[in-house]
Design a protein around this motif. Sequence first.
Motif: not given
Length: 409
Positions: A6, A13, A369, A372-373, A376-377, A399, A402-403, A405-406
């Motif tokens: 994450l 991360t 939107s 931020s990622l 959300l993480a 999750m 989504l990660l 995709t981001g």
Amino acid sequence: MPTLTLPTLEGGTAEYTMTGQADSSLGPFTRPEKPLTSRKVYAAAHVVPVMTADNTPGSPAQLDWDATLAYRHELWSYGLGVADAMDTAQRGMGLDFEATKELIRRSAAEAASVVDAGTYPALAGRTVRDLVACGAGTDQLDPTTVEPGEAGVKAVLDAYLEQLEVVEASGAKVILMASRALAKVASSPEDYLGIYSHLLQAAQQPVILHWLGPMFDPALAGYWGSDDVAAATETFLTLIRQNPAKVDGVKVSLLDADHETQLRAALPEGVRLYTGDDFNYPELIDGDETAYSDALLGIFAAIYPAASTALQAYDAGDAARGRAILDSTRELGKHIFSAPTLYYKTGIAFLSWLNGHQAGFQLVGGLHSGRSLPHLAHTFVLADQAGLLTDPQLAAERMTTLLKTGGVS
């Protein structure tokens, strides 16, 4: 349990292995088998868009009615009332007035069907007004087109009266929402007292008054006629003291526990204080030696299994366990409602998606939107640690998607 890589709030991360449960000392989160009685509670629910709609800023809202109403059933099944068509449902932030009217009608009709059918044991003996309270505001007006003065004040009053009629016709309880247009046209506390007194006299049943602070909506700065909170509070109390029979309660969202405690003590007998403090709700609901707050909270739409279980503990006389459960969700609430607070809806919809209550992570108006990622993480981590990801495998899969995709692998 799944392990994910994450993004962190500090940058970079980190590996995270899910726990999939809350603190074991708190026990499992359960649906109640009888109505909750120790506190009166409404969870302010979000709305789910059609995933193939043009969910971009300025586009008319297209709601997935099946998913939106199913989420309300989920809240009802835990014994909670639903506060609908409020800021959590993106009033003034993507939910246009036509969609708002339809939401009010459908939500109240669904509540009536639940009452008639006796669908949930936790709602036995409850009325439609217990199950759903809906916001009446002025968002059919464009605040940029109204001007201070007599004509502007009349336009705001007329808009309020139109929405008051919509909510009352549905059978739901009325929540008189704070108005951006009124904040613009009012030139004194007397303008607020005049409009709200007229509305309270017009209301057929006691209403909830909603005071939303500028941290939620900067356009509401100076509400009740002053930037000084003490002066604004005195105007607010004057209105209530002049109309106590028409006020069921007040919903205060200023994120100031001391102010709420003082206001609670000053309210006339019989007028409830519904906390709207998504930071300090554990101690406010727990109360002190003289009083406690009821609740009308956006965070309860995200933590409803824990919130319901906490209230069941209060009902059983175990206030210590009830408070401990609420405290276990505090960090999640503070994170979801962190500045800029107006984007808290993103976190609530995010948890709804992780838990399988909507097909995609979207909000009307493109509001998904708004975070931020890394934000959300961290929401994911705190929800997992609070035992609020009901299917850890599904949540981990979503999750991970989504990660990827981001751009986080």
